[in-house]
Write a protein that holds these residues in place. Structure first.
Motif, PDB file in Angstrom:
ATOM      1  N   MET A  34      15.392  18.798 -15.236  1.00  0.00           N
ATOM      2  CA  MET A  34      16.595  18.217 -14.651  1.00  0.00           C
ATOM      3  C   MET A  34      17.834  18.921 -15.195  1.00  0.00           C
ATOM      4  N   PRO A  35      18.766  19.274 -14.333  1.00  0.00           N
ATOM      5  CA  PRO A  35      19.976  19.971 -14.809  1.00  0.00           C
ATOM      6  C   PRO A  35      20.883  19.048 -15.605  1.00  0.00           C
ATOM      7  N   ASP A  36      21.720  19.633 -16.438  1.00  0.00           N
ATOM      8  CA  ASP A  36      22.724  18.845 -17.145  1.00  0.00           C
ATOM      9  C   ASP A  36      23.690  18.223 -16.139  1.00  0.00           C
ATOM     10  N   LEU A  37      24.312  17.142 -16.547  1.00  0.00           N
ATOM     11  CA  LEU A  37      25.289  16.499 -15.684  1.00  0.00           C
ATOM     12  C   LEU A  37      26.510  17.403 -15.515  1.00  0.00           C
ATOM     13  N   THR A  38      27.041  17.431 -14.316  1.00  0.00           N
ATOM     14  CA  THR A  38      28.252  18.201 -14.062  1.00  0.00           C
ATOM     15  C   THR A  38      29.460  17.465 -14.645  1.00  0.00           C
ATOM     16  N   GLY A  39      30.576  18.146 -14.699  1.00  0.00           N
ATOM     17  CA  GLY A  39      31.791  17.507 -15.181  1.00  0.00           C
ATOM     18  C   GLY A  39      32.180  16.308 -14.356  1.00  0.00           C
ATOM     19  N   GLU A  40      32.018  16.424 -13.039  1.00  0.00           N
ATOM     20  CA  GLU A  40      32.338  15.306 -12.164  1.00  0.00           C
ATOM     21  C   GLU A  40      31.398  14.132 -12.409  1.00  0.00           C
ATOM     22  N   GLN A  41      30.094  14.416 -12.582  1.00  0.00           N
ATOM     23  CA  GLN A  41      29.126  13.356 -12.856  1.00  0.00           C
ATOM     24  C   GLN A  41      29.408  12.683 -14.195  1.00  0.00           C
ATOM     25  N   GLU A  50       0.835  -1.199   0.000  1.00  0.00           N
ATOM     26  CA  GLU A  50       0.000   0.000   0.000  1.00  0.00           C
ATOM     27  C   GLU A  50       0.874   1.255   0.000  1.00  0.00           C
ATOM     28  N   GLY A  51       0.473   2.220  -0.812  1.00  0.00           N
ATOM     29  CA  GLY A  51       1.224   3.465  -0.924  1.00  0.00           C
ATOM     30  C   GLY A  51       2.279   3.458  -2.008  1.00  0.00           C
ATOM     31  N   ALA A  52       2.482   2.317  -2.688  1.00  0.00           N
ATOM     32  CA  ALA A  52       3.538   2.228  -3.701  1.00  0.00           C
ATOM     33  C   ALA A  52       3.264   3.151  -4.883  1.00  0.00           C
ATOM     34  N   ALA A  53       2.001   3.283  -5.274  1.00  0.00           N
ATOM     35  CA  ALA A  53       1.685   4.145  -6.413  1.00  0.00           C
ATOM     36  C   ALA A  53       2.036   5.593  -6.115  1.00  0.00           C
ATOM     37  N   GLU A  54       1.716   6.048  -4.914  1.00  0.00           N
ATOM     38  CA  GLU A  54       2.042   7.421  -4.544  1.00  0.00           C
ATOM     39  C   GLU A  54       3.550   7.623  -4.452  1.00  0.00           C
ATOM     40  N   LEU A  55       4.231   6.629  -3.899  1.00  0.00           N
ATOM     41  CA  LEU A  55       5.687   6.706  -3.807  1.00  0.00           C
ATOM     42  C   LEU A  55       6.319   6.743  -5.189  1.00  0.00           C
ATOM     43  N   ASN A  56       5.776   5.967  -6.113  1.00  0.00           N
ATOM     44  CA  ASN A  56       6.305   5.952  -7.472  1.00  0.00           C
ATOM     45  C   ASN A  56       6.211   7.330  -8.115  1.00  0.00           C
ATOM     46  N   GLU A  57       5.144   8.070  -7.829  1.00  0.00           N
ATOM     47  CA  GLU A  57       5.006   9.415  -8.373  1.00  0.00           C
ATOM     48  C   GLU A  57       6.115  10.327  -7.865  1.00  0.00           C
ATOM     49  N   ARG A  58       6.496  10.169  -6.611  1.00  0.00           N
ATOM     50  CA  ARG A  58       7.562  10.989  -6.041  1.00  0.00           C
ATOM     51  C   ARG A  58       8.909  10.687  -6.673  1.00  0.00           C
ATOM     52  N   MET A  59       9.062   9.502  -7.248  1.00  0.00           N
ATOM     53  CA  MET A  59      10.337   9.076  -7.802  1.00  0.00           C
ATOM     54  C   MET A  59      10.511   9.500  -9.259  1.00  0.00           C
ATOM     55  N   LYS A  60       9.610  10.292  -9.786  1.00  0.00           N
ATOM     56  CA  LYS A  60       9.634  10.654 -11.201  1.00  0.00           C
ATOM     57  C   LYS A  60      10.081  12.103 -11.409  1.00  0.00           C
ATOM     58  N   PRO A  61      11.321  12.326 -11.787  1.00  0.00           N
ATOM     59  CA  PRO A  61      11.729  13.686 -12.104  1.00  0.00           C
ATOM     60  C   PRO A  61      11.228  14.097 -13.483  1.00  0.00           C
ATOM     61  N   ASP A  62      11.146  15.391 -13.713  1.00  0.00           N
ATOM     62  CA  ASP A  62      10.761  15.940 -15.013  1.00  0.00           C
ATOM     63  C   ASP A  62      12.020  16.115 -15.844  1.00  0.00           C
ATOM     64  N   PRO A  63      12.139  15.419 -16.987  1.00  0.00           N
ATOM     65  CA  PRO A  63      13.381  15.525 -17.769  1.00  0.00           C
ATOM     66  C   PRO A  63      13.655  16.932 -18.271  1.00  0.00           C
ATOM     67  N   GLU A  64      12.620  17.750 -18.406  1.00  0.00           N
ATOM     68  CA  GLU A  64      12.819  19.095 -18.918  1.00  0.00           C
ATOM     69  C   GLU A  64      13.397  20.036 -17.868  1.00  0.00           C
TER      70      GLU A  64
END
Length: 313
Positions: free
Chosen positions: A169-176, A153-167
């Motif tokens: 999201m910052p570019d990867l840093t040099g270190e990343q 129970e609660g997995a669907a709501e948790l899954n929503e929290r785990m979804k970043p917006d690709p638009e």
């Protein structure tokens, strides 16, 4: 719920990564799609990559499978070295496109479809739409349209929290970038130099494609599979990745993670049992995204068993 950061976001065109290091393009519906073929005989094995991966990520398995049958890797439109397409797309569109590509490339049927993650949805949809062309199904740690029926129970709501917006999201840093490059280079160490280098650059450049491609993962695609009809009576082997999901650890307690993994196992048991000749096998320690690289022998054994069953029939 997956290893990689989320699978959502607005539709958008994917980019391609220059000249393909292997394979050739075929025209399908006005788009150039990349396909690489090796081996002879049948049934032909076709690898359908999961979100975030492309055909040549499965080159290790293709080369092994080509020792005993025709083996194919390809990039669906909008990914890899195939032409761009607006994403996400329906499973029926992807399945129809694959069918047309196999015909254009002269790859003989019937096909043993080996689908990983999102690619397993597409393999199942192909089998629903074109059952007479499918000799067997290998599902590599697949999702399922009824996944939340098996999770706590609660997995669907948790899954929503785990979804970043690709638009956003910052570019990867040099270190990343440096860290990711080293990890990918090590992971693909057995690939030929030119292929490995091209794959690493693709993954470092087009990592948002995964998020765009799966924006309809839990809506349209789930409904398509749910209402798409039964699978054909063909041999089916499902491989469950038995390793711990490190991405979930950022959002879940240990107890929640154990319950989620148990739920996925139960879901996989049910999916394998839904067809007359279904079988589930677990790969202890294997990760969702890279089980085919971490345990290729287990995947190859499943392919051999499916081919033997299909040929006997």
């Amino acid at each position: 719920m997956h290893d990689q950061p989320a699978e959502s976001g607005p539709a958008g065109p994917a980019t391609t990564a220059g000249t393909a290091p292997l394979g050739r393009h075929h025209d399908v519906g006005g788009r150039r799609l990349l396909l690489h073929r090796a081996g002879t005989g049948g049934p032909s094995v076709v690898f359908l990559p999961g979100a975030g991966l492309v055909g040549l990520d499965f080159l290790n398995l293709q080369e092994l499978a080509a020792g005993f049958t025709t083996a194919v890797v390809y990039d669906r439109a909008g990914t890899g070295w195939s032409d761009p397409a607006r994403l996400p797309r329906s499973a029926a569109e992807v399945a129809g496109e694959l069918r047309d590509l196999l015909r254009a490339a002269g790859v003989p049927g019937p096909y043993l479809l080996a689908g990983h993650s999102l690619g397993a949805f597409y393999a199942r949809r192909y089998a629903q739409l074109f059952p007479g062309e499918v000799a067997g199904l290998l599902l590599l740690d697949p999702g399922h349209e009824d996944i939340f029926d098996h999770l706590p129970e609660g997995a669907a709501e948790l899954n929503e929290r785990m979804k970043p917006d690709p638009e956003t999201m910052p570019d990867l840093t040099g270190e990343q970038l440096a860290s990711a490059r080293a990890a990918l280079t090590g992971l693909l160490a057995a690939w030929p130099d030119g292929v490995r280098e091209a794959l690493v650059e693709y993954h470092l450049t087009d990592w948002r494609t995964q998020l765009h491609e799966t924006a309809n993962f839990e809506t349209e695609i789930y409904d398509e599979l749910r209402n798409g009809g039964p699978l054909p009576d063909v041999p089916l082997i499902l491989l469950t990745a038995g390793g711990r999901n490190p991405y979930w650890a950022h959002f879940m307690t240990e107890e929640q993670m154990r319950a989620a993994h148990d739920g996925i196992r139960a879901m996989h048991v049910a999916l394998a049992a839904s067809v007359p000749r279904g079988e589930r096998r677990e790969l202890p320690g294997a990760s969702h995204q890279y089980l085919h690289i971490e345990q290729p022998d287990a995947v190859l054994d499943a392919l051999r068993d499916l081919l033997a069953a299909a040929r006997d029939r």
